[in-house]
Design an enzyme around this catalytic site. Structure first.
Site, PDB file in Angstrom:
ATOM      1  N   GLU A 104       0.868  -1.916   0.379  1.00 29.41           N
ATOM      2  CA  GLU A 104      -0.201  -0.097   0.145  1.00 29.41           C
ATOM      3  C   GLU A 104       1.027   1.217  -0.108  1.00 29.41           C
ATOM      4  O   GLU A 104       0.684   2.346  -0.699  1.00 29.41           O
ATOM      5  CB  GLU A 104      -1.504  -0.017   1.574  1.00 29.41           C
ATOM      6  N   HIS A 107       1.452   2.821  -3.306  1.00 30.08           N
ATOM      7  CA  HIS A 107       0.910   2.923  -3.877  1.00 30.08           C
ATOM      8  C   HIS A 107       1.108   4.624  -3.661  1.00 30.08           C
ATOM      9  O   HIS A 107       0.520   5.437  -4.697  1.00 30.08           O
ATOM     10  CB  HIS A 107      -0.765   2.436  -3.662  1.00 30.08           C
ATOM     11  N   HIS A 111       2.414   8.134  -6.422  1.00 30.45           N
ATOM     12  CA  HIS A 111       1.570   8.584  -6.358  1.00 30.45           C
ATOM     13  C   HIS A 111       2.007  10.294  -6.342  1.00 30.45           C
ATOM     14  O   HIS A 111       2.431  10.932  -7.031  1.00 30.45           O
ATOM     15  CB  HIS A 111       0.122   9.049  -5.302  1.00 30.45           C
TER      16      HIS A 111
END
Length: 231
Positions: A104, A107, A111
């Site tokens: 996670e 991610h 971004h």
């Protein structure tokens, strides 16, 4: 779904392999996660400690970490720039916990770095969300009103946005998993003997996204077959 040619729609056969694959993928991720949730990581770090440390080392001190209710509900929210971890990942110090936490975080780093596939997925998401729901109104309308068969074409185009979302999701998830393993290694959160366990957890999770894409494509093909059969 309405079947104008009887109670059984032969185009359902197209979905059977995807349904079986999806059931296998869901079972695989649950069993693999449960197995490695019981295996403590030797370094002793919890999921939240791993996530916080990696975020900070990548200049993302402003990304908060919250708990998310339920199991396997871990995710990064790009709109609010918040990392959410399920309780068993947040508090756990298992192989599964650190693997999911690092994934996670991957991610969040995507971004921050403007990773193109993630940016594209974020753009597609609202269209895909609307399309996957609205598509069925047009498709069912086209089935019920033969003189307005063009409604099915609109529905299929709308559903295509959902398919595109699933296709774009694959490189995003695979890249996050690749980053996770590299980050866990680079920052010393796992030892060499634990790499195989981390890989199994990440691969099982990735399999669910492959299954989701396969299901979306199969459903799209089925809709095209139904439309063509009615013409």
């Amino acid at each position: 779904m309405f079947y104008p040619y009887g109670l059984f729609d032969p185009t359902m056969i197209v979905l059977i392999p995807a349904i079986i694959f999806t059931m296998y993928a869901q079972g695989k991720v649950k069993s693999t996660f449960a197995k490695y949730l019981r295996v403590p990581a030797r370094r002793g770090f919890t999921g939240v400690q791993v996530a916080r440390a990696i975020l900070d080392k990548n200049g993302l001190q402003d990304v908060p970490i919250e708990t998310s209710p339920g199991s396997l509900t871990d995710h990064y929210d790009p709109r609010k720039r918040v990392l959410r971890l399920s309780g068993e990942v947040y508090q756990g110090n298992s192989i599964a916990s650190v693997s999911v936490a690092a994934h996670e975080v991957g991610h969040a780093i995507q971004h921050a770095n403007g990773y193109v596939p993630l940016s594209l997925r974020n753009v597609i998401f609202p269209v895909a969300s609307f399309g996957s729901s609205a598509a069925w109104f047009f498709i069912i309308g086209g089935l019920l009103i033969p003189s307005m068969a063009g409604l099915m074409d609109i529905g299929i185009l709308l559903f295509g946005a959902a398919v595109a979302f699933q296709v774009v999701t694959l490189p995003v998830e695979f890249n996050a998993s690749s980053r996770a393993l590299t980050l866990l290694d680079a920052h010393g959160f796992i030892v060499d003997e634990e790499r195989k366990g981390v890989q199994k957890v990440l691969r099982a999770a990735a399999l669910t996204y492959v299954a989701a894409m396969a299901s979306a494509i199969a459903q799209m093909l089925r809709l095209i077959l139904i439309r063509n059969r009615r013409r």
